[in-house]
Design an enzyme around this catalytic site. Sequence first.
Site, PDB file in Angstrom:
ATOM      1  N   LYS A 237      -6.489   7.665  -5.792  1.00 15.49           N
ATOM      2  CA  LYS A 237      -5.550   7.351  -6.868  1.00 15.49           C
ATOM      3  C   LYS A 237      -6.267   7.251  -8.212  1.00 15.49           C
ATOM      4  CE  LYS A 237      -1.886   5.816  -9.024  1.00 15.49           C
ATOM      5  NZ  LYS A 237      -0.772   6.698  -9.405  1.00 15.49           N
TER       6      LYS A 237
ATOM      7  N   CYS B 216      -0.757   4.006 -15.837  1.00 16.72           N
ATOM      8  CA  CYS B 216      -1.756   4.618 -14.957  1.00 16.72           C
ATOM      9  C   CYS B 216      -2.931   5.225 -15.728  1.00 16.72           C
ATOM     10  CB  CYS B 216      -1.100   5.701 -14.100  1.00 16.72           C
ATOM     11  SG  CYS B 216      -0.064   5.069 -12.772  1.00 16.72           S
TER      12      CYS B 216
END
Length: 430
Positions: A215, A269
């Site tokens: 991720k 993010c």
Amino acid sequence: MVSDSELQVVVLGLGYIGLPTAAVIARTGAHVLGVDVSASVVDTVNSGRVHIEEVDLDGLVSGVVARGTLRASTQIAPADVFVIAVPTPFGNDHAPDITYVLQAATSVAAVLKPGDTVILESTSPVGTTEQVRDLLARLRPDLKVPGRTGEQADIAVAYCPERVLPGRILQELIDNDRVIGGVTPRCARKALAFYRRFVRGACVTTNARAAEMTKLTENAFRDVNIAFANELSLVADTMGVDVWEVIRLANRHPRVNILNPGPGVGGHCIAVDPWFLVHADPANTPLIRTARQVNDGKTDHVVAQAAALIESAPGPVACMGLAFKANIDDFRESPALKVALTLAERFGDRIRVVEPYARALPAAFAGTGAVLTDVDTAIETCPVMIVLVDHDVFRSVPLEERATKLVLDTRGIWPDQPRRRAQPALRVAV
């Protein structure tokens, strides 16, 4: 295996990821409890409404609440599967803060029973899932946790990060591939069985640490590539070249795919996660660190350009957009918001903020004199326009309505805009 109609799921955190995830799971017939610390969020969801802007989410939440498969509460309850989707911010030193994750895990520990599965979805530093496992072991010594003894564990602990695009979350939660990392292979398989209930994309299992780093890697990759585009825009500006044309021409090469520059990088993010890698291994991440600095520095560059343009021309100024990307209401880590706020603090009531996804200006604008307005009013009253977000409604403004404006277009949405110089040293295109 428990049937969909019998499955009990708790989703902790009803934000931009947690609420869509809870609704998608509830659509399968599973009974989902969404837990959030905000009583207003809980009340909103229980009334069948949503507190965030996302395509088709309002209709889905309304439907599953009406059918009784989704409800919300500030209090946790026993379940078969617990999905943790809470924020993981960083501090002023860019050190990741997993306090919310550990608080959520503490809540889970109070109702955990043999056979349960705990899945962390929050973007986290490598090793966080193991910290969750260790916390559960300390709080529940009556349960055998995975990977701590040679015996078969009573519970499963896994990590499965979201990888969705705002504006397409409901579709991508189902269609995108998922990386599922278990503390043990048995944990990964149990989490895989859960995701297979609602995910059409490929579900690939691995260990928790590899999934966590996957991720972070995905978002660092994006950040580095955006940094190249943003740095290229600075060079093109110095050289007096149209960066949008350069990128368009360069991308005709069969092995070149340069992204578009902008006023920086925002969101929950890409603007945050690369720092988790830098913090974990500062000696071996000079490229990732530099990309973060380039993208943050681009925001400061846009502020300087916009300020010079505003000082050169009298009258109101339209700052077009506050969101971190087009067609959403998410302002987290938004470079557009930072630019508009900095200009409002400097130029006060000259600033008109145009943000179609906001009902009011964020609290930070209080006392600056800036006001929220609409596109039509901005076109009619503002001789200077600073384009910060590429909302579709901004793209639709025709040339004849902006031909006489002084424009700083940081998104390249108006390639036909006449190039004008407000003063000899100022270029008004980024």
